[in-house]
Design a protein around this motif. Structure first.
Motif, mmCIF file in Angstrom:
data_model
loop_
_atom_site.group_PDB
_atom_site.id
_atom_site.type_symbol
_atom_site.label_atom_id
_atom_site.label_comp_id
_atom_site.label_asym_id
_atom_site.label_seq_id
_atom_site.Cartn_x
_atom_site.Cartn_y
_atom_site.Cartn_z
ATOM 1 N N TYR A 166 -34.426 -31.810 67.607
ATOM 2 C CA TYR A 166 -34.545 -30.811 66.549
ATOM 3 C C TYR A 166 -35.930 -30.184 66.626
ATOM 4 O O TYR A 166 -36.868 -30.810 67.111
ATOM 5 C CB TYR A 166 -34.411 -31.457 65.157
ATOM 6 N N SER A 167 -36.064 -28.970 66.103
ATOM 7 C CA SER A 167 -37.371 -28.325 65.933
ATOM 8 C C SER A 167 -37.634 -28.236 64.445
ATOM 9 O O SER A 167 -36.733 -27.906 63.663
ATOM 10 C CB SER A 167 -37.369 -26.918 66.527
ATOM 11 N N TYR A 168 -38.890 -28.535 64.059
ATOM 12 C CA TYR A 168 -39.250 -28.461 62.648
ATOM 13 C C TYR A 168 -40.728 -28.149 62.529
ATOM 14 O O TYR A 168 -41.570 -28.928 63.001
ATOM 15 C CB TYR A 168 -38.921 -29.789 61.950
ATOM 16 N N LYS A 169 -41.053 -27.011 61.960
ATOM 17 C CA LYS A 169 -42.429 -26.576 61.704
ATOM 18 C C LYS A 169 -43.346 -26.719 62.925
ATOM 19 O O LYS A 169 -44.477 -27.174 62.820
ATOM 20 C CB LYS A 169 -43.014 -27.351 60.523
ATOM 21 N N GLY A 170 -42.855 -26.314 64.081
ATOM 22 C CA GLY A 170 -43.662 -26.344 65.292
ATOM 23 C C GLY A 170 -43.710 -27.700 65.986
ATOM 24 O O GLY A 170 -44.463 -27.882 66.939
ATOM 25 N N PHE A 171 -42.912 -28.645 65.548
ATOM 26 C CA PHE A 171 -42.843 -29.973 66.162
ATOM 27 C C PHE A 171 -41.463 -30.180 66.751
ATOM 28 O O PHE A 171 -40.481 -29.568 66.314
ATOM 29 C CB PHE A 171 -43.107 -31.073 65.122
ATOM 30 N N GLU A 172 -41.386 -31.039 67.756
ATOM 31 C CA GLU A 172 -40.107 -31.428 68.338
ATOM 32 C C GLU A 172 -39.778 -32.827 67.843
ATOM 33 O O GLU A 172 -40.589 -33.747 67.986
ATOM 34 C CB GLU A 172 -40.171 -31.430 69.861
ATOM 35 N N VAL A 173 -38.606 -32.981 67.273
ATOM 36 C CA VAL A 173 -38.153 -34.266 66.758
ATOM 37 C C VAL A 173 -36.992 -34.735 67.621
ATOM 38 O O VAL A 173 -36.025 -33.986 67.822
ATOM 39 C CB VAL A 173 -37.692 -34.139 65.287
ATOM 40 N N THR A 174 -37.076 -35.942 68.123
ATOM 41 C CA THR A 174 -35.984 -36.533 68.884
ATOM 42 C C THR A 174 -35.477 -37.743 68.119
ATOM 43 O O THR A 174 -36.259 -38.630 67.762
ATOM 44 C CB THR A 174 -36.448 -36.974 70.287
ATOM 45 N N VAL A 175 -34.186 -37.760 67.848
ATOM 46 C CA VAL A 175 -33.556 -38.905 67.198
ATOM 47 C C VAL A 175 -32.589 -39.510 68.215
ATOM 48 O O VAL A 175 -31.624 -38.877 68.630
ATOM 49 C CB VAL A 175 -32.798 -38.510 65.911
ATOM 50 N N LYS A 176 -32.903 -40.728 68.624
ATOM 51 C CA LYS A 176 -32.084 -41.442 69.586
ATOM 52 C C LYS A 176 -31.390 -42.575 68.843
ATOM 53 O O LYS A 176 -32.023 -43.283 68.054
ATOM 54 C CB LYS A 176 -32.957 -42.013 70.705
ATOM 55 N N LEU A 177 -30.095 -42.735 69.074
ATOM 56 C CA LEU A 177 -29.347 -43.782 68.393
ATOM 57 C C LEU A 177 -29.096 -44.958 69.320
ATOM 58 O O LEU A 177 -28.715 -44.778 70.472
ATOM 59 C CB LEU A 177 -28.007 -43.241 67.888
ATOM 60 N N GLU A 178 -29.329 -46.138 68.796
ATOM 61 C CA GLU A 178 -29.030 -47.370 69.518
ATOM 62 C C GLU A 178 -27.828 -48.019 68.850
ATOM 63 O O GLU A 178 -27.850 -48.283 67.646
ATOM 64 C CB GLU A 178 -30.223 -48.326 69.476
ATOM 65 N N SER A 179 -26.777 -48.244 69.619
ATOM 66 C CA SER A 179 -25.579 -48.892 69.090
ATOM 67 C C SER A 179 -25.854 -50.368 68.870
ATOM 68 O O SER A 179 -26.501 -51.019 69.685
ATOM 69 C CB SER A 179 -24.409 -48.768 70.076
ATOM 70 N N VAL A 180 -25.346 -50.876 67.773
ATOM 71 C CA VAL A 180 -25.406 -52.305 67.495
ATOM 72 C C VAL A 180 -23.974 -52.797 67.565
ATOM 73 O O VAL A 180 -23.092 -52.280 66.872
ATOM 74 C CB VAL A 180 -26.020 -52.578 66.103
#
Length: 87
Positions: free
Chosen positions: A5-19
């Motif tokens: 995602y992009s938010y206010k000039g930052f790059e956000v990465t959300v990685k999911l780990e399966s349990v």
């Protein structure tokens, strides 16, 4: 799964780990939930902001759905960014 995602000039990465649950036969069952791992970087130049954040629910349980984990990860990143760029 990983989403950027992009938010206010930052790059956000959300990685999911399966349990996954482990059965008595030592085989893996279906996912029982997800942990969200959130990374924040400046967009240009690309530099990490802190270390990745591992998120679970308030009750210290894994997220039940992909959507819940992604939403919580993005929301947490937005709060960190808002605190960082606040005047």
């Amino acid at each position: 799964m990983e989403k950027m995602y992009s938010y206010k000039g930052f790059e956000v990465t959300v990685k999911l780990e399966s349990v996954r649950a482990v059965s008595n036969e030592f085989t893996y069952g279906p996912p029982v939930g997800y942990v969200a791992v959130v990374s924040i970087c400046t967009a240009d130049p690309r530099r990490p902001i802190g270390v990745p954040i591992r998120l679970v629910t308030e009750g210290h349980r894994v997220f039940g759905t992909v959507d819940d984990a992604l939403t919580a990860g993005l929301s947490a990143a937005q709060r960190v960014i808002d605190d960082r760029v606040a005047p």
